[in-house]
Design an enzyme around this catalytic site. Structure first.
Site, PDB file in Angstrom:
ATOM      1  N   LYS A  15      -2.429   7.591   6.009  1.00 12.89           N
ATOM      2  CA  LYS A  15      -2.567   8.661   5.011  1.00 12.89           C
ATOM      3  C   LYS A  15      -3.799   8.473   4.132  1.00 12.89           C
ATOM      4  O   LYS A  15      -4.563   9.406   3.912  1.00 12.89           O
ATOM      5  CB  LYS A  15      -1.316   8.722   4.110  1.00 12.89           C
ATOM      6  CG  LYS A  15      -0.018   8.958   4.852  1.00 12.89           C
ATOM      7  CD  LYS A  15       1.172   9.014   3.913  1.00 12.89           C
ATOM      8  CE  LYS A  15       1.436   7.729   3.164  1.00 12.89           C
ATOM      9  NZ  LYS A  15       1.785   6.578   4.041  1.00 12.89           N
ATOM     10  N   ARG A  90       7.867  11.026  -2.418  1.00 10.96           N
ATOM     11  CA  ARG A  90       8.515  10.060  -1.536  1.00 10.96           C
ATOM     12  C   ARG A  90      10.034  10.189  -1.586  1.00 10.96           C
ATOM     13  O   ARG A  90      10.716   9.457  -0.891  1.00 10.96           O
ATOM     14  CB  ARG A  90       8.153   8.636  -1.971  1.00 10.96           C
ATOM     15  CG  ARG A  90       7.074   7.943  -1.111  1.00 10.96           C
ATOM     16  CD  ARG A  90       6.747   6.644  -1.828  1.00 10.96           C
ATOM     17  NE  ARG A  90       6.231   5.581  -1.048  1.00 10.96           N
ATOM     18  CZ  ARG A  90       4.929   5.275  -0.944  1.00 10.96           C
ATOM     19  NH1 ARG A  90       4.017   6.032  -1.490  1.00 10.96           N
ATOM     20  NH2 ARG A  90       4.556   4.214  -0.260  1.00 10.96           N
ATOM     21  N   ARG A 129      -4.594  -4.761   7.179  1.00 10.03           N
ATOM     22  CA  ARG A 129      -5.230  -3.891   6.171  1.00 10.03           C
ATOM     23  C   ARG A 129      -5.894  -4.683   5.061  1.00 10.03           C
ATOM     24  O   ARG A 129      -5.317  -5.591   4.492  1.00 10.03           O
ATOM     25  CB  ARG A 129      -4.180  -2.954   5.557  1.00 10.03           C
ATOM     26  CG  ARG A 129      -4.754  -2.093   4.428  1.00 10.03           C
ATOM     27  CD  ARG A 129      -3.897  -0.896   4.117  1.00 10.03           C
ATOM     28  NE  ARG A 129      -2.621  -1.244   3.515  1.00 10.03           N
ATOM     29  CZ  ARG A 129      -1.681  -0.344   3.229  1.00 10.03           C
ATOM     30  NH1 ARG A 129      -1.877   0.943   3.492  1.00 10.03           N
ATOM     31  NH2 ARG A 129      -0.553  -0.722   2.685  1.00 10.03           N
ATOM     32  N   ARG A 162      -3.692  -6.782  -0.491  1.00 14.40           N
ATOM     33  CA  ARG A 162      -2.785  -6.501  -1.605  1.00 14.40           C
ATOM     34  C   ARG A 162      -1.657  -7.528  -1.644  1.00 14.40           C
ATOM     35  O   ARG A 162      -1.217  -8.024  -0.624  1.00 14.40           O
ATOM     36  CB  ARG A 162      -2.188  -5.101  -1.442  1.00 14.40           C
ATOM     37  CG  ARG A 162      -3.156  -4.002  -1.842  1.00 14.40           C
ATOM     38  CD  ARG A 162      -2.765  -2.636  -1.310  1.00 14.40           C
ATOM     39  NE  ARG A 162      -1.339  -2.380  -1.333  1.00 14.40           N
ATOM     40  CZ  ARG A 162      -0.787  -1.262  -0.841  1.00 14.40           C
ATOM     41  NH1 ARG A 162      -1.560  -0.321  -0.320  1.00 14.40           N
ATOM     42  NH2 ARG A 162       0.504  -1.096  -0.874  1.00 14.40           N
ATOM     43  N   ARG A 173       9.420  -1.800   3.088  1.00 16.98           N
ATOM     44  CA  ARG A 173       8.832  -0.481   2.808  1.00 16.98           C
ATOM     45  C   ARG A 173       9.165   0.514   3.916  1.00 16.98           C
ATOM     46  O   ARG A 173       9.401   1.685   3.651  1.00 16.98           O
ATOM     47  CB  ARG A 173       7.313  -0.606   2.635  1.00 16.98           C
ATOM     48  CG  ARG A 173       6.938  -1.432   1.420  1.00 16.98           C
ATOM     49  CD  ARG A 173       5.836  -0.807   0.610  1.00 16.98           C
ATOM     50  NE  ARG A 173       4.530  -0.858   1.238  1.00 16.98           N
ATOM     51  CZ  ARG A 173       3.761  -1.946   1.269  1.00 16.98           C
ATOM     52  NH1 ARG A 173       4.169  -3.077   0.737  1.00 16.98           N
ATOM     53  NH2 ARG A 173       2.588  -1.910   1.831  1.00 16.98           N
TER      54      ARG A 173
END
Ligand code: ADP
Ligand code: ADP
Ligand code: ZN
Length: 219
Positions: A15, A90, A129, A162, A173
């Site tokens: 996204k 969400r 990532r 992160r 998640r």
């Protein structure tokens, strides 16, 4: 071209990557709820302190707080001609609140694009990532490496992983997504806003599909 867009999809679907490119092409802001929370964290605001525990655990920040933060953001003048929401809504409660906020301003969403990937694809993407500390751009060690390791192509900022990028947090998640966010797919399908995009293509091919759907929805 004015256009109010929501990007839906599980964590790791792409996204943020797609929203960045689309926002630049359309000249409208990319609003990522996770980035807004991370800015608050970084600035040490009360909202940031409240959000931190939830984020570290891979849980959702409570609706009331999240909705307030987004309401303030989309009320700013740069959103008058449209925006791309990434990571919000969400929950069904967030989607309903967004609908009410927009209708109060005499507007509505033009399109909700679901970026579809299988869970194993999302997990592989999350595992590699890296995020720019300065501008929030994301890279992948294998699938989308920066030109120079550890350095953002876009702004020269430092890339980091992160603190919520652990395999355990990723699995949590994805579970939270299935339980709380996946119902939005039916919610938006029922009101005729949903388009589905194959997110397992290359970044460029996903972008091309998205642009084509935007042409149709926002013309
Ligand atoms: P999301 O915002 O949905 O969580 P991101 O845009 O942050 O997803 O992408 C997750 C990771 O996958 C990043 O490392 C990104 O570089 C990579 N990625 C995004 N789109 C693709 C794609 N189409 N193919 C391969 N890797 C991708
Ligand atoms: P990802 O791209 O991996 O899905 P995000 O950057 O979108 O991650 O979100 C990071 C964290 O911020 C989430 O795990 C959650 O704790 C919080 N968050 C982001 N958006 C929302 C939202 N709309 N509602 C509740 N919590 C959110
Ligand atoms: Zn950067």
């Amino acid at each position: 071209m004015g256009c109010r867009i929501v990007l839906l999809g599980m964590p790791g679907a792409g996204k943020g990557t797609q929203a960045d490119q689309l926002a630049e092409a359309l000249g409208i802001p990319h609003i990522a709820s996770g980035d807004l929370f991370r800015e608050h964290l970084h600035q040490g605001t009360e909202l940031g302190r409240l959000a931190q525990g939830y984020m570290d655990r891979g849980e959702l920040v409570p609706d009331e707080v999240t909705i307030g933060m987004i309401a303030e953001r989309i009320a700013r003048p740069d959103c008058a001609e449209g925006f791309i929401l990434d990571g919000f809504p969400r929950t069904v409660a967030q989607a309903e609140a967004l609908g009410r906020l927009l209708s109060q301003n005499g507007t509505r969403l033009d399109m909700v694009a679901l970026i579809r990937v299988r869970e194993e694809v999302a997990l592989a993407r999350l595992a590699g990532r890296w995020t720019c500390r300065n501008c929030g751009a994301v890279y992948h060690t294998l699938f989308n490496p920066p030109r120079q390791a550890g350095v953002c192509d876009a702004c020269g900022g430092e890339l980091y992983q992160r603190s919520d990028e652990t395999e355990e947090a990723h699995r949590r998640r994805l579970k939270v997504y299935q339980e709380q966010t996946a119902p939005l797919v039916e919610y938006y399908r029922r009101i005729g806003l949903l388009v589905e995009i194959d997110g397992e293509q290359s970044i460029d091919d996903v972008q091309a599909d998205l642009r084509a759907t935007v042409e149709t929805a926002c013309g």
